[in-house]
Write a protein that holds these residues in place. Structure first.
Motif: not given
Length: 313
Positions: A31, A37, A71-72, A75-76, A80-81, A133-135
């Protein structure tokens, strides 16, 4: 949509490596590059290119719990995943060579058997991607021989859309963009951009024409280069031999970014790649592979991804 400043994380998804403090630290560091992404990429396995069972439940494949954790946590962190399940062959043959007879023959494995198993594998993770909720979801990667099975891919994508409602893409291999005949079935076109730097300017022109013809958003789901002399001319070759060279990777990324920076048809990158468990900082200077953590190329990527006026597309 916002330009994809992405990085591929976690490959190949060895069980036990995705739900650890080290994995969390790795995602934090990812990040910090300026990425917006992340592609979570992992393998399932079939025994040979002519096997018809895709095994996604046994070791060494990551568990659903591990995938959910990654994933979680991504997102935290505000990323975007894109979830990217990939099939590999246990005997080491590249997945591009998975293939069967064009017409079914009694006693021989068939495309229909394979797509039934592969479809079960893909839909399993599409359901997980929807639930968490993966984009974006990638339905396949570099399946060169399978690309020709248009009807089967259209059927599978239709089944995926019944359970997943985010953005769908397919990751074709280098030089295969123009040969896939079912791009209209997905939302975004993506490919593995491992093009030699010497031929990259000409290939960009060809991809510009292709993107205009297909009339879909286009991005590189994979692209990168090893820290080995000569690797920029053979960026797809993970076994390429040569002397250690940090500058090779720097040169590759600088050239890549400069050639695509002002192409309005181009929607971004999922750079290859970033490990789930980072090596020690002092080991970076001796690391020859595609990872760019704590190497000079990371600074190139950080500068590019951090630009305040980064364009939208």
């Amino acid at each position: 949509m916002e330009f994809i400043r992405g990085i591929t994380w976690g490959w190949v998804g060895i069980r036990g490596t995705w739900m650890t403090d080290e994995a969390k630290r790795s995602l934090i560091k990812l990040k910090e590059t300026g990425a917006n992404w992340v592609t979570l990429a992992f393998q399932a396995l079939q025994d040979t290119p002519q096997s018809v069972v895709v095994n996604y439940w046994d070791e060494p494949v990551v568990t659903d719990e591990e995938v959910s954790f990654a994933i979680e946590y991504a997102h935290h962190l505000g990323l975007k995943v894109c979830l990217k399940p990939v099939v590999n062959c246990r005997n080491g043959t590249w997945r591009a060579h998975i293939s069967f007879f064009d017409h079914d023959v009694p006693g021989e494995p068939t495309w229909s058997e394979w797509f039934q198993s592969y479809g079960t594998f893909i839909i399993h993770y599409a359901e997980l991607a929807e639930r968490l909720g993966c984009e974006m979801f990638c339905v396949g990667c570099e399946m060169v021989q399978a690309d020709k099975r248009e009807l089967e891919w259209r059927t599978l994508i239709g089944q995926v859309r019944e359970v997943y409602h985010g953005t769908l893409t397919y990751n074709c291999d280098k030089y295969q963009e123009e040969y896939v005949r079912w791009w209209d079935a997905v939302d975004m076109v993506s490919s593995s951009g491992y093009y030699p730097v010497s031929s990259f300017p000409e290939r960009v022109k060809e991809l510009r024409t292709f993107a205009q013809q297909v009339n879909k958003p286009f991005f590189f789901m994979e692209v990168g280069c090893m820290n080995v002399e000569g690797a920029a001319e053979r960026p797809n070759d993970w076994s390429h031999k040569g002397a250690l060279s940090m500058q090779e990777q720097v040169m590759f990324y600088e050239r890549l970014f400069s050639l695509l920076d002002n192409e309005p048809w181009f929607y971004g990158y999922m750079l290859w790649d970033w490990p789930a468990t980072l090596y020690a900082d002092d080991e970076a200077a001796y690391n020859r592979n595609y990872w760019f953590y704590h190497k000079p190329a990371e600074h190139v990527i950080r500068r590019y991804y951090a630009r305040p006026q980064f364009r939208n597309v």
